[in-house]
Each structure stands twice: as C-alpha cells, then as structure tokens.
Design a protein around this motif. Structure first.
Motif, PDB file in Angstrom:
ATOM      1  N   ASP A  17      17.911   5.193  -0.167  1.00 26.85           N
ATOM      2  CA  ASP A  17      16.679   5.983  -0.053  1.00 26.85           C
ATOM      3  C   ASP A  17      16.956   7.368   0.516  1.00 26.85           C
ATOM      4  O   ASP A  17      16.328   8.340   0.110  1.00 26.85           O
ATOM      5  CB  ASP A  17      15.657   5.269   0.829  1.00 26.85           C
ATOM      6  N   GLU A  70       1.983  10.925   3.457  1.00 24.18           N
ATOM      7  CA  GLU A  70       2.192  10.044   2.313  1.00 24.18           C
ATOM      8  C   GLU A  70       3.543   9.374   2.479  1.00 24.18           C
ATOM      9  O   GLU A  70       4.570  10.008   2.292  1.00 24.18           O
ATOM     10  CB  GLU A  70       2.128  10.850   1.013  1.00 24.18           C
ATOM     11  N   GLU A  71       3.490   8.107   2.860  1.00 22.88           N
ATOM     12  CA  GLU A  71       4.681   7.345   3.229  1.00 22.88           C
ATOM     13  C   GLU A  71       5.381   8.085   4.353  1.00 22.88           C
ATOM     14  O   GLU A  71       4.839   8.230   5.413  1.00 22.88           O
ATOM     15  CB  GLU A  71       5.550   7.084   2.006  1.00 22.88           C
ATOM     16  N   SER A  72       6.566   8.613   4.148  1.00 26.46           N
ATOM     17  CA  SER A  72       7.259   9.305   5.240  1.00 26.46           C
ATOM     18  C   SER A  72       7.272  10.816   5.018  1.00 26.46           C
ATOM     19  O   SER A  72       8.111  11.505   5.569  1.00 26.46           O
ATOM     20  CB  SER A  72       8.691   8.783   5.342  1.00 26.46           C
ATOM     21  N   GLN A  73       6.311  11.314   4.226  1.00 26.00           N
ATOM     22  CA  GLN A  73       6.276  12.738   3.930  1.00 26.00           C
ATOM     23  C   GLN A  73       4.996  13.371   4.456  1.00 26.00           C
ATOM     24  O   GLN A  73       3.905  12.854   4.221  1.00 26.00           O
ATOM     25  CB  GLN A  73       6.360  12.975   2.425  1.00 26.00           C
ATOM     26  N   GLU A 107      11.738   8.253  10.599  1.00 23.24           N
ATOM     27  CA  GLU A 107      10.944   7.118  11.066  1.00 23.24           C
ATOM     28  C   GLU A 107      10.594   7.298  12.539  1.00 23.24           C
ATOM     29  O   GLU A 107      11.432   7.688  13.352  1.00 23.24           O
ATOM     30  CB  GLU A 107      11.745   5.826  10.881  1.00 23.24           C
TER      31      GLU A 107
END
Length: 143
Positions: A17, A70-73, A107
């Motif tokens: 990822d 948005e997720e990790s963005q 994270e």
C-alpha cells in the motif's frame, strides 16, 4: 517481467500500500495551485507533534471550500462559480478556479482544527507519540 522497487525486499512485508501511495503522491505533486506551506508547531506536552498546513485560497469563501478525510487522505477542494450576471469586464485577470489538494496522512494523525482567515486556510493536525510495544511470541515445539 516484474518491476523491482525499494519495497520489493523480502524483509519488507505488507508495504504494498505504501508503494501505491507514493506513486499517487508523486503524480499529484506537480500541480502548484493553490500554493501551500507545511510547518511544525511547538509540540503539545504529552500529545506529540502539531503540524499546520496553510493554503493560499484568496477569493474563496468558507462555503466554497470543503475539507474531507477519505480513508487516510486529507482532501481539500475549492469550487468557485463563474457568476458574471450583469458584469462587464474590461480586463479579466482573476479567473474563477477549482482545485483539489490531497495530503496522505500517516496512521494515527488527527485533524485538530481548520480556520479560514485573510485568504489563508490553516488546518492543524496532531501526530501523537507512538506507544512502544514489545510483545513476546511464545515458541511451541513440535516433534
């Protein structure tokens, strides 16, 4: 033929990822609008680093800006409309623009505040100090 990358090492497991994120970031880095700063502010005692992203968004109102996670963005969008009803320009050098600026967050990073003042959008992020975890793994014997 497979492509060899830094993350192809047999000692780096589960980092696929990260490689995709780096590819995405390198493609988005070429867009220079709007200009931005990233700075490290003094750390909160016991809370870790405080980071500030500041974007120059002169001409945008608060309603024309949108910040989403948005997720990790962290995604910042600006939308201006071309509402020229009744206006006659002799020279038009300020165009209504749209933009999208994306920052990939590690994270655990938390968004603390977002503020629009004097044409600058400031977003404060907190990066907590990671806990050091050591866990012993039991070894079973099989005969």
């Amino acid at each position: 033929m497979s492509r060899l990358t830094t993350f192809s090492s047999p000692f780096l497991l589960g980092f696929d990822d990260i490689e995709r994120v780096l590819d995405r970031v390198s493609k988005a880095a070429n867009d220079g609008y709007p200009p931005y700063n990233i700075e490290r502010l003094s750390a909160d005692p016991g809370r870790g680093d405080v980071l500030r992203i500041t974007l120059a968004v002169a001409g945008f109102t608060r309603d024309q800006l949108e910040i989403t996670l948005e997720e990790s963005q962290l995604v910042i969008r600006g939308r201006q409309s071309e509402d020229d009803s009744g206006r006659q320009f002799l020279h038009r050098g300020i165009a209504a623009r749209q933009f999208q600026r994306t920052f990939v967050l590690a994270e655990g990073i938390e968004i603390k505040t977002a503020e629009l003042k004097d044409g600058l959008l400031s977003i404060d992020l907190v990066r907590p100090e990671p806990e050091r975890i050591v866990r012993k793994i039991d070894i079973t014997a099989r005969d």
